[in-house]
Design an enzyme around this catalytic site. Structure first.
Site, PDB file in Angstrom:
ATOM      1  CG  HIS A  87      44.643  41.495  36.584  1.00  0.00           C
ATOM      2  ND1 HIS A  87      43.537  41.156  35.753  1.00  0.00           N
ATOM      3  CD2 HIS A  87      43.960  42.228  37.636  1.00  0.00           C
ATOM      4  CE1 HIS A  87      42.656  41.651  35.884  1.00  0.00           C
ATOM      5  NE2 HIS A  87      42.560  42.464  36.949  1.00  0.00           N
ATOM      6  NE  ARG A 128      40.926  51.222  39.172  1.00  0.00           N
ATOM      7  CZ  ARG A 128      39.678  50.819  38.899  1.00  0.00           C
ATOM      8  NH1 ARG A 128      38.484  51.371  38.836  1.00  0.00           N
ATOM      9  NH2 ARG A 128      39.442  49.319  38.436  1.00  0.00           N
ATOM     10  CB  CYS A 185      39.656  41.518  38.283  1.00  0.00           C
ATOM     11  SG  CYS A 185      39.777  43.235  38.720  1.00  0.00           S
TER      12      CYS A 185
HETATM   13  N1  GLN Z   1      35.735  47.184  36.676  1.00  0.00           N
HETATM   14  C1  GLN Z   1      35.997  46.382  38.092  1.00  0.00           C
HETATM   15  C2  GLN Z   1      36.544  47.218  39.069  1.00  0.00           C
HETATM   16  O1  GLN Z   1      37.190  48.143  38.733  1.00  0.00           O
HETATM   17  C3  GLN Z   1      36.977  45.288  37.677  1.00  0.00           C
HETATM   18  C4  GLN Z   1      38.283  45.611  37.058  1.00  0.00           C
HETATM   19  C5  GLN Z   1      39.159  44.507  36.496  1.00  0.00           C
HETATM   20  O2  GLN Z   1      38.676  43.855  35.971  1.00  0.00           O
HETATM   21  N2  GLN Z   1      40.629  44.936  36.657  1.00  0.00           N
HETATM   22  O3  GLN Z   1      36.128  46.912  40.383  1.00  0.00           O
END
Ligand code: GLN
Length: 244
Positions: A195, A129, A95
């Protein structure tokens, strides 16, 4: 000769989200169960590993805030990391770590974090998101394998022409919610939004990376003793049924 897996965990204090440290625990335990030694060293801001001393590099996810903190330092480490990857070392990045190894990440606040450029890809934050369970199919182990994971990112990652994703999305959003790709593979370096943590949930994938890392040090033909993965496999099957 004692066989040892040598792991460099980059920014363990800053990049760790959704229990990504579980990936390290899984690697460690699967080595210990087989009588393989483990060297595990962490390197944070201002600390430079002796790159060729390691066979497995790990860079996990983080919020934009933490990504901003590590971004400049990671630039300094970029050449060493690239040299290790070119020599065949394994790199697993998740990520936020994956995003920073690309060309750049334009965050939700409009600011741009320069990437290392190890992966030919760039990331631009979307308005909403991408969150939820993920299933992808990858052939990186040599045969089709479904991986279960969990994603939560604003960034949409776009691979440059000709770059190879880690897999195809079966459920979830993946790199950008549009082209069906998830993650990236360059040599033995992997970037992914999964993840999970990814490695305890997907043991065939874990052992594949473990074998590659040991072969980087000891040459081809490393045999890994089989383990009783019945519980892990039952958990993976349950996760796959639930969409990751
Ligand atoms: N900050 C990054 C995003 O929102 C990565 C988030 C994360 O590693 N879960 O895309």
């Amino acid at each position: 000769m004692e066989v040892k897996l040598r792991i460099a965990h980059l920014y363990p204090d800053l990049l760790n989200i959704y229990a990504d440290r579980g990936n390290i625990i899984a690697l460690r335990r699967r080595c210990q169960w087989r009588g393989i030694g483990v060297v595990l060293d962490g390197f944070t801001l201002g600390e430079e590993p002796a790159w060729m001393d390691y066979d497995f590099f790990y860079l996990s996810g983080g919020q934009d805030r933490e990504q901003n903190l590590v971004c400049g330092d990671l630039q300094q480490k970029g050449a060493g990391l690239e040299e290790a990857v070119e020599s065949g070392a394994v790199l697993l990045s998740i990520c936020g770590g994956y995003q920073l190894l690309g060309e750049y990440y334009r965050a939700a606040d409009g600011g741009t974090m320069e990437g290392v450029g190890l992966f030919q890809a760039h990331t631009i934050a979307g308005r909403d998101r991408c969150i939820g369970n993920v299933v992808i199919e990858t052939t990186v182990t040599g045969s089709p394998l479904k991986l279960a994971g969990f994603e939560n990112h604003a960034g949409r990652t776009w691979l440059d022409e000709g770059q190879e994703p880690l897999g195809r999305v079966i459920n979830g959003h993946g790199n950008n919610d549009q082209d069906g790709g998830e993650g990236i593979v360059y040599r033995n370096a992997i970037g992914t939004y999964l993840h999970g943590p990814l490695l305890p949930k997907n043991t065939a994938f874990t052992d594949h990376l473990l074998r590659l890392a040991l072969e980087h040090r000891y040459g081809e033909g490393v045999e890994l003793a089989p383990l009783d993965d019945s519980l892990e496999e039952a958990a993976r099957q349950a996760a796959l049924r639930l969409g990751g």
